[in-house]
Design an enzyme around this catalytic site. Structure first.
Site, short mmCIF file in Angstrom:
data_model
loop_
_atom_site.label_atom_id
_atom_site.label_comp_id
_atom_site.label_asym_id
_atom_site.label_seq_id
_atom_site.Cartn_x
_atom_site.Cartn_y
_atom_site.Cartn_z
N GLY A 47 0.86 -1.18 0.00
CA GLY A 47 0.00 0.00 0.00
C GLY A 47 0.89 1.22 0.00
O GLY A 47 1.70 1.38 -0.90
N GLU A 48 0.77 2.02 1.03
CA GLU A 48 1.63 3.20 1.14
C GLU A 48 2.10 3.28 2.60
O GLU A 48 1.29 3.45 3.52
CB GLU A 48 0.82 4.44 0.73
CG GLU A 48 1.53 5.75 0.97
CD GLU A 48 2.95 5.80 0.43
OE1 GLU A 48 3.17 5.46 -0.75
OE2 GLU A 48 3.87 6.15 1.21
N SER A 49 3.40 3.15 2.77
CA SER A 49 3.93 3.03 4.13
C SER A 49 3.73 4.29 4.97
O SER A 49 3.56 4.20 6.18
CB SER A 49 5.41 2.65 4.09
OG SER A 49 6.15 3.66 3.42
N CYS A 79 6.16 -5.09 0.15
CA CYS A 79 6.32 -3.71 -0.34
C CYS A 79 6.20 -2.69 0.81
O CYS A 79 7.14 -2.60 1.60
CB CYS A 79 5.33 -3.44 -1.47
SG CYS A 79 5.86 -2.08 -2.52
N ARG A 108 13.09 3.41 0.54
CA ARG A 108 11.73 3.53 0.04
C ARG A 108 11.74 4.07 -1.40
O ARG A 108 12.58 4.90 -1.74
CB ARG A 108 10.98 4.50 0.96
CG ARG A 108 9.55 4.70 0.66
CD ARG A 108 8.85 5.44 1.79
NE ARG A 108 7.62 6.03 1.30
CZ ARG A 108 7.50 7.31 0.96
NH1 ARG A 108 8.51 8.15 1.08
NH2 ARG A 108 6.37 7.75 0.49
N ILE A 144 5.76 -2.41 -7.52
CA ILE A 144 5.02 -1.16 -7.68
C ILE A 144 5.63 -0.13 -6.73
O ILE A 144 5.50 -0.25 -5.51
CB ILE A 144 3.52 -1.34 -7.36
CG1 ILE A 144 2.92 -2.47 -8.22
CG2 ILE A 144 2.75 -0.04 -7.59
CD1 ILE A 144 1.52 -2.91 -7.79
N HIS A 180 5.04 -7.93 -4.77
CA HIS A 180 3.68 -8.24 -4.29
C HIS A 180 3.26 -9.66 -4.66
O HIS A 180 2.52 -9.83 -5.64
CB HIS A 180 2.67 -7.27 -4.92
CG HIS A 180 2.79 -5.86 -4.48
ND1 HIS A 180 2.10 -5.35 -3.41
CD2 HIS A 180 3.53 -4.84 -4.97
CE1 HIS A 180 2.39 -4.07 -3.26
NE2 HIS A 180 3.26 -3.74 -4.19
N GLU A 182 1.04 -11.33 -3.45
CA GLU A 182 -0.43 -11.42 -3.33
C GLU A 182 -1.13 -11.09 -4.63
O GLU A 182 -2.32 -11.35 -4.78
CB GLU A 182 -0.93 -10.52 -2.18
CG GLU A 182 -0.83 -9.01 -2.40
CD GLU A 182 0.56 -8.42 -2.11
OE1 GLU A 182 1.54 -9.18 -2.01
OE2 GLU A 182 0.65 -7.17 -2.03
N1 GLN Z 1 6.13 3.28 -2.22
C1 GLN Z 1 5.21 2.76 -1.27
C2 GLN Z 1 5.56 3.18 0.15
O1 GLN Z 1 6.38 3.98 0.40
C3 GLN Z 1 5.10 1.27 -1.33
C4 GLN Z 1 4.37 0.87 -2.56
C5 GLN Z 1 3.66 -0.43 -2.47
O2 GLN Z 1 3.41 -0.98 -1.41
N2 GLN Z 1 3.25 -0.89 -3.62
O3 GLN Z 1 4.98 2.67 1.02
#
Ligand code: GLN
Length: 201
Positions: A47-49, A79, A108, A144, A180, A182
């Site tokens: 997702g997005e950390s 990720c 990251r 991604i 990923h 998943e």
């Molecule tokens: N770039 C995202 C982050 O900093 C990670 C991207 C992802 O989980 N697909 O969390």
């Protein structure tokens, strides 16, 4: 059957739930500490950390998660989840904190500086009995805006690399991938995590 929670604050929760079920676990989304404590293992999804971090702080989960993971709760992060499991973070947002647990430095958006998203076959070392015929076959990995592992401590086992960059690691009962698994049908990574949770791998 082990019960594995998927941290459902943000990210691709449904995909992990399905993958875990296919890999032989009972999977459930978890948000509250009490729900997490009932699980044998925990997945931190992609997702997005920065969002995961902010929500974990807002829900008072960051410290409890640190304690649970330091106390031996098996966890798998993909990720953004890999970023969350890193002891050290480069190129994070200002003040960004991780849960930690794996003795590694993760950068990251590392690949993102070259190209945002790509798919590539990665040689991985998942040393488990699998019903997949070609257990040694490369893993078709989806990246991604992926991080990579810039440095891994001596206790960290490198499971996979992409063009020399470390993209899959294991330390004890903690597992992390920059890609990923998943999102693709190959279940070897989730099977490995399920066997780690069961204590058979
Ligand atoms: N770039 C995202 C982050 O900093 C990670 C991207 C992802 O989980 N697909 O969390």
């Amino acid at each position: 059957m082990p019960v594995i929670g998927v941290l459902a604050l943000q990210g691709d929760v449904q995909e992990h739930l399905r993958a875990l079920e296919e890999a032989g676990a009972q999977a459930r989304p978890v948000r509250r500490l009490t729900e997490i404590e009932e699980c044998d293992g925990l997945v931190l999804p992609g997702g997005e950390s920065t969002t995961l971090w902010r929500l974990a702080v807002a829900f008072d989960l960051l410290e409890p998660l640190r304690k649970l993971i330091a106390g031996g709760l098996p966890a798998f992060g993909s990720c953004a989840g890999m970023i969350m499991l890193a002891d050290r973070l480069l190129d994070g947002a200002e003040g960004q904190q991780t849960v930690g647990g794996i003795d590694m430095t993760v950068r990251r958006n590392a690949f993102g500086r070259q190209v945002d998203s790509f798919e590539r076959d990665v040689d991985i070392d998942v040393d488990i009995d699998t019903e997949i015929e070609a257990a040694e076959a490369p893993f078709h990995a989806v990246f991604i805006r992926a991080p990579w592992v810039e440095q891994a401590g001596p206790g960290v086992c490198v499971l996979g690399r992409d063009e020399g960059r470390i993209v899959a690691v294991r330390q004890g009962v903690l597992l992390a991938t920059a890609f990923h698994p998943e999102l693709t049908p190959d279940r070897r990574i989730h099977e490995l995590f399920v066997s780690m949770v069961k204590g058979t791998s």
